[in-house]
Motif scaffolding. Structure first.
Motif, PDB file in Angstrom:
ATOM      1  N   HIS A 197       0.823  -1.215   0.000  1.00 43.48           N
ATOM      2  CA  HIS A 197       0.000   0.000   0.000  1.00 43.48           C
ATOM      3  C   HIS A 197       0.855   1.263   0.000  1.00 43.48           C
ATOM      4  N   LEU A 244      -8.053   1.373  -0.229  1.00 45.59           N
ATOM      5  CA  LEU A 244      -8.235   2.012   1.071  1.00 45.59           C
ATOM      6  C   LEU A 244      -9.688   2.373   1.326  1.00 45.59           C
ATOM      7  N   SER A 245     -10.135   2.133   2.543  1.00 44.56           N
ATOM      8  CA  SER A 245     -11.450   2.591   2.964  1.00 44.56           C
ATOM      9  C   SER A 245     -11.320   3.997   3.522  1.00 44.56           C
ATOM     10  N   ASN A 284      -9.202   4.348   6.712  1.00 46.08           N
ATOM     11  CA  ASN A 284      -7.852   3.803   6.726  1.00 46.08           C
ATOM     12  C   ASN A 284      -6.839   4.876   7.126  1.00 46.08           C
TER      13      ASN A 284
END
Length: 234
Positions: free
Chosen positions: A67, A93-94, A97
């Motif tokens: 990431h 990504l939420s 995050n």
């Protein structure tokens, strides 16, 4: 991008799920190995491995690494790198995050860019990822893009739809927007005499049909959320 094309071809030629899994595991191990020495990778190689990682993710496999390497591409100068970096941000990504905090400044800089394509990438990221922290930090910059009469029409249209997205996710942040001279999240334009309501209504007179249509969608959303604040003018 030959390596990516070859990998996709290998996946498509797998005769069963077990073969596909083995090919994916092999590729993920290869990506991990290269990411351990990410500083030695060329921009092209970084893009290639992140694209492969994203393809593995959309196939339905869990991707729990890389990431940071993907998000670092957002800070790159090249459009190709930024594209895959922003796509990784949106897919992986939420809105809650913690990694999002690391890219806020980069997104903010891209929102202020004079490059229409870079600005569009940043607007798409804000709209799709959202998140309260994104909204509180960046909504003011999005608003300025929409209200800037000299801005690019494509970006102004995206900015209106981005604000509409933020309104739907965090309506409480827009309660006092109509009579405010600035965004509810940004008070740096406090010297402006025109309210947001007046400036948004002026956008409806823009010669660009796309800008007007997007601004009207935002206006309908704002009126539906708080009809008393907009009164007969809307």
């Amino acid at each position: 991008m030959r390596g990516l094309t070859q990998f996709i071809g290998d996946i498509r030629n797998c005769s069963n799920k077990e073969d596909e899994r083995r090919r994916v595991d092999k590729e993920m191990a290869n990506i991990r190995k290269h990411f351990r020495e990410a500083a030695k990778l060329t921009p092209y190689q970084k893009r290639k491995y992140v694209w492969k990682m994203l393809y593995i993710y959309v196939l339905g496999y869990q991707v729990d690494f890389g990431h940071m390497e993907a998000l670092n591409l957002i800070t790159a100068q090249g459009y190709a790198e930024k594209t895959v970096g922003y796509l990784a941000c949106v897919l992986l990504l939420s809105e809650t995050n913690d990694f999002l905090r690391l890219v806020i400044n980069s997104v903010k800089n891209d929102l202020m860019s004079h490059n229409e394509e870079v600005q569009s990438l940043a607007l798409a990221c804000v709209a799709n990822v959202g998140g309260r922290e994104f909204a509180e930090t960046l909504a003011g910059d999005v608003q300025r893009i929409l209200l800037a009469p000299s801005g690019k029409n494509q970006c102004r249209k995206k900015a209106a739809l981005c604000l509409l997205r933020l309104l739907r996710k965090y309506p409480e942040g827009f309660d006092d927007l109509a009579d405010s001279a600035v965004s509810p999240y940004d008070r740096r334009d406090a010297a402006s005499k025109a309210s947001f309501k007046d400036r948004l209504l002026q956008v409806l007179e823009d010669p660009s049909l796309g800008v007007v249509t997007a601004a009207m969608s935002l206006l309908i959303g704002l009126v539906s959320h708080n009809p008393e604040a907009w009164g007969d003018e809307a």
